[in-house]
Each structure stands twice: as C-alpha cells, then as structure tokens.
Design a protein around this motif. Structure first.
Motif, PDB file in Angstrom:
ATOM      1  N   TYR A   1       0.852  -1.184   0.000  1.00  0.00           N
ATOM      2  CA  TYR A   1       0.000   0.000   0.000  1.00  0.00           C
ATOM      3  C   TYR A   1       0.886   1.232   0.000  1.00  0.00           C
ATOM      4  CZ  TYR A   1      -2.817   3.739   2.063  1.00  0.00           C
ATOM      5  OH  TYR A   1      -3.430   4.947   2.318  1.00  0.00           O
TER       6      TYR A   1
ATOM      7  N   ALA B   1       0.798   5.097   0.638  1.00  0.00           N
ATOM      8  CA  ALA B   1      -0.003   6.156   1.240  1.00  0.00           C
ATOM      9  C   ALA B   1       0.140   7.450   0.439  1.00  0.00           C
ATOM     10  CB  ALA B   1       0.447   6.378   2.675  1.00  0.00           C
TER      11      ALA B   1
ATOM     12  N   SER C   1     -16.054   8.628  -0.810  1.00  0.00           N
ATOM     13  CA  SER C   1     -15.687   9.411   0.361  1.00  0.00           C
ATOM     14  C   SER C   1     -16.373  10.768   0.266  1.00  0.00           C
ATOM     15  CB  SER C   1     -14.178   9.609   0.390  1.00  0.00           C
ATOM     16  OG  SER C   1     -13.830  10.600   1.311  1.00  0.00           O
TER      17      SER C   1
ATOM     18  N   LEU D   1     -10.692  -2.727   1.610  1.00  0.00           N
ATOM     19  CA  LEU D   1     -10.382  -2.557   3.021  1.00  0.00           C
ATOM     20  C   LEU D   1      -9.129  -3.382   3.238  1.00  0.00           C
ATOM     21  CD1 LEU D   1     -11.082  -1.621   5.916  1.00  0.00           C
ATOM     22  CD2 LEU D   1     -12.356  -3.766   6.161  1.00  0.00           C
TER      23      LEU D   1
ATOM     24  N   GLU E   1      -5.421  -4.122   5.750  1.00  0.00           N
ATOM     25  CA  GLU E   1      -4.866  -4.074   7.091  1.00  0.00           C
ATOM     26  C   GLU E   1      -3.362  -3.905   6.978  1.00  0.00           C
ATOM     27  OE1 GLU E   1      -6.286  -6.689  10.573  1.00  0.00           O
ATOM     28  OE2 GLU E   1      -4.572  -7.764   9.687  1.00  0.00           O
TER      29      GLU E   1
ATOM     30  N   LYS F   1       1.648  -0.642  11.346  1.00  0.00           N
ATOM     31  CA  LYS F   1       2.259   0.689  11.354  1.00  0.00           C
ATOM     32  C   LYS F   1       2.593   1.069  12.787  1.00  0.00           C
ATOM     33  CE  LYS F   1       1.153   5.381   9.898  1.00  0.00           C
ATOM     34  NZ  LYS F   1       0.129   6.237   9.296  1.00  0.00           N
TER      35      LYS F   1
ATOM     36  N   GLU G   1      -3.640  -1.352  11.626  1.00  0.00           N
ATOM     37  CA  GLU G   1      -4.648  -0.382  11.199  1.00  0.00           C
ATOM     38  C   GLU G   1      -5.406  -0.934  10.007  1.00  0.00           C
ATOM     39  OE1 GLU G   1      -3.327   3.595  10.456  1.00  0.00           O
ATOM     40  OE2 GLU G   1      -1.905   3.537  12.105  1.00  0.00           O
ATOM     41  N   LYS G   2      -6.697  -0.655   9.973  1.00  0.00           N
ATOM     42  CA  LYS G   2      -7.514  -1.002   8.807  1.00  0.00           C
ATOM     43  C   LYS G   2      -7.797   0.281   8.046  1.00  0.00           C
ATOM     44  CE  LYS G   2      -9.391  -5.194  10.632  1.00  0.00           C
ATOM     45  NZ  LYS G   2     -10.554  -5.978  11.000  1.00  0.00           N
ATOM     46  N   ILE G   3      -7.605   0.230   6.735  1.00  0.00           N
ATOM     47  CA  ILE G   3      -7.706   1.425   5.900  1.00  0.00           C
ATOM     48  C   ILE G   3      -8.552   1.125   4.667  1.00  0.00           C
ATOM     49  CG2 ILE G   3      -6.380   3.010   4.436  1.00  0.00           C
ATOM     50  CD1 ILE G   3      -4.007   2.529   6.278  1.00  0.00           C
TER      51      ILE G   3
ATOM     52  N   CYS H   1      -9.027   2.036   0.844  1.00  0.00           N
ATOM     53  CA  CYS H   1      -8.147   2.645  -0.154  1.00  0.00           C
ATOM     54  C   CYS H   1      -8.633   2.346  -1.563  1.00  0.00           C
ATOM     55  CB  CYS H   1      -6.712   2.156   0.025  1.00  0.00           C
ATOM     56  SG  CYS H   1      -6.492   0.420  -0.311  1.00  0.00           S
TER      57      CYS H   1
ATOM     58  N   HIS I   1      -3.728   2.557  -5.279  1.00  0.00           N
ATOM     59  CA  HIS I   1      -2.758   2.688  -4.189  1.00  0.00           C
ATOM     60  C   HIS I   1      -2.140   1.349  -3.804  1.00  0.00           C
ATOM     61  CE1 HIS I   1      -4.837   6.614  -2.766  1.00  0.00           C
ATOM     62  NE2 HIS I   1      -4.046   6.804  -3.811  1.00  0.00           N
TER      63      HIS I   1
END
Length: 81
Positions: A11, A13, A38, A48, A50, A53, A58-60, A62, A66
């Motif tokens: 991923y 960012a 969004s 979704l 994971e 970090k 963390e679950k994000i 995206c 990405h």
C-alpha cells in the motif's frame, strides 16, 4: 488489477510511504453493499486493507491504484540462483 481477499499487497499512502498490507475485503465483498464514495474527497474506495504501522494494526479503506502485488524477496532470490 483486481486483488483477492487475503492477498498480500503493498500500500502506498498519500505521503508516498509504502507499507506491506493484506486485503481484508474488496468492494463487492462488504456485507452492506458497495463501498461508497468518500464525502471528504470525491473518490471511490475499492478495498479494506490491514497494515502494520508503528507496532499497531490499522484497517484502511483505499483505492485500487494505491495497491500493488507484494513480491516476496524469496521468489527473487530463487530466480537469481
């Protein structure tokens, strides 16, 4: 490229930093339907994921652009040998 549930990916960012991640769910897998746009930034979320970090998980949400398929170093070493 479509990613599958449980697949290991990289991923990237918005800051440009990359993290190893795992796909938890895709856009079509969510129990309540599709992931919606969004409200803060008009873009779609596709996955979704994971990430690990700073010692925490963390679950994000995206976008697909990405993510990249994670290439294991072991595979690269075998090809070189």
């Amino acid at each position: 490229m479509k990613f599958l549930k449980g697949q290991e990916v990289t991923y990237t960012a918005l800051s440009g930093r990359s993290y190893e991640a795992k796909v938890i769910e895709g856009k079509m897998d969510f129990k309540k339907g599709l992931i919606i746009k969004s409200t803060s930034k008009e873009r779609d979320f596709h996955y979704l994921i994971e990430i690990q970090k700073n010692g925490t998980t963390e679950k994000i949400l995206c976008a697909e652009n990405h993510l990249q398929l994670l290439e294991k170093k072991k595979r690269s070493l075998k090809k070189a040998a």
